[in-house]
Design a protein around this motif. Structure first.
Motif, PDB file in Angstrom:
ATOM      1  N   ASP A   3       0.881  -1.275  -0.178  1.00 29.32           N
ATOM      2  CA  ASP A   3       0.054   0.039  -0.005  1.00 29.32           C
ATOM      3  C   ASP A   3       1.036   1.169  -0.137  1.00 29.32           C
ATOM      4  OD1 ASP A   3      -1.775   2.039   0.480  1.00 29.32           O
ATOM      5  OD2 ASP A   3      -2.983   1.277   2.140  1.00 29.32           O
ATOM      6  N   GLU A   4       1.031   1.948  -1.094  1.00 27.25           N
ATOM      7  CA  GLU A   4       1.963   3.029  -1.359  1.00 27.25           C
ATOM      8  C   GLU A   4       1.548   4.230  -0.687  1.00 27.25           C
ATOM      9  OE1 GLU A   4       5.013   2.986  -2.513  1.00 27.25           O
ATOM     10  OE2 GLU A   4       5.011   1.014  -2.805  1.00 27.25           O
ATOM     11  N   SER A   5       0.114   4.224   0.126  1.00 26.72           N
ATOM     12  CA  SER A   5      -0.308   5.279   0.710  1.00 26.72           C
ATOM     13  C   SER A   5       0.330   5.416   2.068  1.00 26.72           C
ATOM     14  CB  SER A   5      -1.555   5.338   0.561  1.00 26.72           C
ATOM     15  OG  SER A   5      -2.482   4.421   1.396  1.00 26.72           O
ATOM     16  N   VAL A   6       0.799   4.138   2.498  1.00 27.68           N
ATOM     17  CA  VAL A   6       1.597   4.198   3.856  1.00 27.68           C
ATOM     18  C   VAL A   6       2.953   4.234   3.536  1.00 27.68           C
ATOM     19  CG1 VAL A   6       1.928   2.330   5.719  1.00 27.68           C
ATOM     20  CG2 VAL A   6      -0.366   2.359   4.548  1.00 27.68           C
ATOM     21  N   GLN A   7       3.427   5.241   4.339  1.00 28.09           N
ATOM     22  CA  GLN A   7       4.816   5.772   4.284  1.00 28.09           C
ATOM     23  C   GLN A   7       5.417   5.763   5.644  1.00 28.09           C
ATOM     24  OE1 GLN A   7       6.773   5.936   1.629  1.00 28.09           O
ATOM     25  NE2 GLN A   7       5.209   5.248   0.325  1.00 28.09           N
ATOM     26  N   ASP A   8       5.136   5.181   6.624  1.00 25.52           N
ATOM     27  CA  ASP A   8       5.624   5.354   7.852  1.00 25.52           C
ATOM     28  C   ASP A   8       7.031   4.587   7.956  1.00 25.52           C
ATOM     29  OD1 ASP A   8       5.201   2.261   9.452  1.00 25.52           O
ATOM     30  OD2 ASP A   8       3.493   2.757   8.243  1.00 25.52           O
ATOM     31  N   ASP A   9       7.907   4.822   9.139  1.00 24.01           N
ATOM     32  CA  ASP A   9       9.411   4.332   8.928  1.00 24.01           C
ATOM     33  C   ASP A   9       9.420   2.851   8.907  1.00 24.01           C
ATOM     34  OD1 ASP A   9      10.068   6.988   8.840  1.00 24.01           O
ATOM     35  OD2 ASP A   9      10.500   6.863  10.937  1.00 24.01           O
ATOM     36  N   GLU A  10       8.399   2.288   9.634  1.00 23.68           N
ATOM     37  CA  GLU A  10       8.549   0.483   9.611  1.00 23.68           C
ATOM     38  C   GLU A  10       8.256   0.044   8.432  1.00 23.68           C
ATOM     39  OE1 GLU A  10       7.827  -1.003  14.029  1.00 23.68           O
ATOM     40  OE2 GLU A  10       6.079  -0.052  13.280  1.00 23.68           O
ATOM     41  N   THR A  11       7.120   0.389   7.725  1.00 22.36           N
ATOM     42  CA  THR A  11       6.681  -0.178   6.576  1.00 22.36           C
ATOM     43  C   THR A  11       7.734   0.236   5.391  1.00 22.36           C
ATOM     44  OG1 THR A  11       4.275   0.334   7.125  1.00 22.36           O
ATOM     45  CG2 THR A  11       4.695  -0.160   4.901  1.00 22.36           C
ATOM     46  N   ARG A  12       8.221   1.255   5.378  1.00 24.43           N
ATOM     47  CA  ARG A  12       9.356   1.534   4.244  1.00 24.43           C
ATOM     48  C   ARG A  12      10.473   0.926   4.675  1.00 24.43           C
ATOM     49  NH1 ARG A  12       9.535   8.036   3.022  1.00 24.43           N
ATOM     50  NH2 ARG A  12      11.535   7.154   2.464  1.00 24.43           N
ATOM     51  N   ALA A  13      10.589   0.643   5.941  1.00 22.19           N
ATOM     52  CA  ALA A  13      12.118  -0.073   6.192  1.00 22.19           C
ATOM     53  C   ALA A  13      11.843  -1.733   5.760  1.00 22.19           C
ATOM     54  CB  ALA A  13      12.419  -0.192   7.806  1.00 22.19           C
ATOM     55  N   LEU A  14      10.575  -2.169   5.942  1.00 21.52           N
ATOM     56  CA  LEU A  14      10.335  -3.460   5.447  1.00 21.52           C
ATOM     57  C   LEU A  14      10.401  -3.664   4.000  1.00 21.52           C
ATOM     58  CD1 LEU A  14       7.364  -4.678   7.991  1.00 21.52           C
ATOM     59  CD2 LEU A  14       9.633  -5.911   7.898  1.00 21.52           C
ATOM     60  N   ARG A  15       9.880  -2.879   3.368  1.00 20.37           N
ATOM     61  CA  ARG A  15       9.782  -2.608   1.610  1.00 20.37           C
ATOM     62  C   ARG A  15      11.377  -2.971   1.506  1.00 20.37           C
ATOM     63  NH1 ARG A  15       5.858   2.106   1.635  1.00 20.37           N
ATOM     64  NH2 ARG A  15       3.855   1.010   1.717  1.00 20.37           N
ATOM     65  N   ALA A  16      12.018  -2.018   1.745  1.00 23.53           N
ATOM     66  CA  ALA A  16      13.708  -1.944   1.421  1.00 23.53           C
ATOM     67  C   ALA A  16      14.403  -3.148   2.076  1.00 23.53           C
ATOM     68  CB  ALA A  16      14.273  -0.789   2.155  1.00 23.53           C
TER      69      ALA A  16
END
Length: 220
Positions: A179-192
């Motif tokens: 869900d690209e609308s979700v940009q909190d630090d934890e979610t972004r870290a998991l994507r990376a």
């Protein structure tokens, strides 16, 4: 042919009835944790049993756990390891570490546990420097703060033996990773983190849509 099985609650109960085996010390720990506000941090008994099967399959004797909480996966690991096995675990919370170690003591497996309290980055950095530690672990389980996953992974690979298995929890993050609308630090870290592992030729990789998503990485 691809067959999609939609697990209804009734079918999930059936799977548990014919598959799940939860020793009394683990059930006691799970029930105690269910009363806490932070109870969603605990892995499910099915996931714990899956980790136990993995440990048995690779003949693990020395394991590492990053993130302990009240100790369900730690206790499951200690119960699974052979008498000469040892799990090194790290958690930043002295409170949760005390709870986890207490359950290990009551289950009679505390002698297999080396539980270190503090920032996991510092704990792992120190562990890597210990004589004989690098390349000596059979299994690593990551279930801590998601912003730290990439760092924990690098230390984990250093500590794993060739052919050793690293398992990372929560890699699907309740579906928020897509869900690209979700940009909190934890979610972004998991994507990376997920992208990093996919591109990492140091491991053989498989991501499973089990629990909140598990990634299995075998060190080449």
């Amino acid at each position: 042919m691809r067959i999609q099985v939609n697990l209804t609650e009734k079918l999930q109960n059936y799977v548990a009835d014919v598959s799940l085996s939860e020793p009394p010390p683990l059930r006691e720990l799970r029930e105690e944790t269910s009363l806490l506000a932070e109870r969603n941090m605990q892995i499910s008994p099915e996931q714990g049993q899956f980790l136990s099967v993995l440990l048995r399959a690779i003949g693990a004797k020395r394991t590492l756990e990053v993130g302990v909480f009240t100790g369900y996966s730690l206790l499951r690991t200690a119960l699974t390891l052979p008498a000469n096995g040892r799990v090194t675990a790290c958690d930043i919370s002295a409170k949760w570490a005390e709870v986890a170690l207490g359950h290990c003591e009551r289950a009679g497996v505390a002698d297999k546990v080396d539980l270190r309290v503090g920032d996991a980055r510092e704990t792992l950095a120190a562990l890597v420097q210990e004589e004989g530690a690098a390349g000596s672990f059979d299994f690593v389980f990551l279930d801590a703060d998601k912003e730290g996953y990439e760092t924990y992974y690098e230390y984990g690979l250093t500590l794993l033996r060739p052919g050793g298995l690293l398992v990372a929890d929560n890699v699907l993050w309740s579906g928020l990773v897509i869900d690209e609308s979700v940009q909190d630090d934890e979610t972004r870290a998991l994507r990376a983190f997920n992208t990093k592992l996919y591109e990492d030729d140091r491991v053989h990789l498989s991501m499973l849509p089990f629990a909140d998503g598990l990634t299995l990485a075998v060190k080449r």
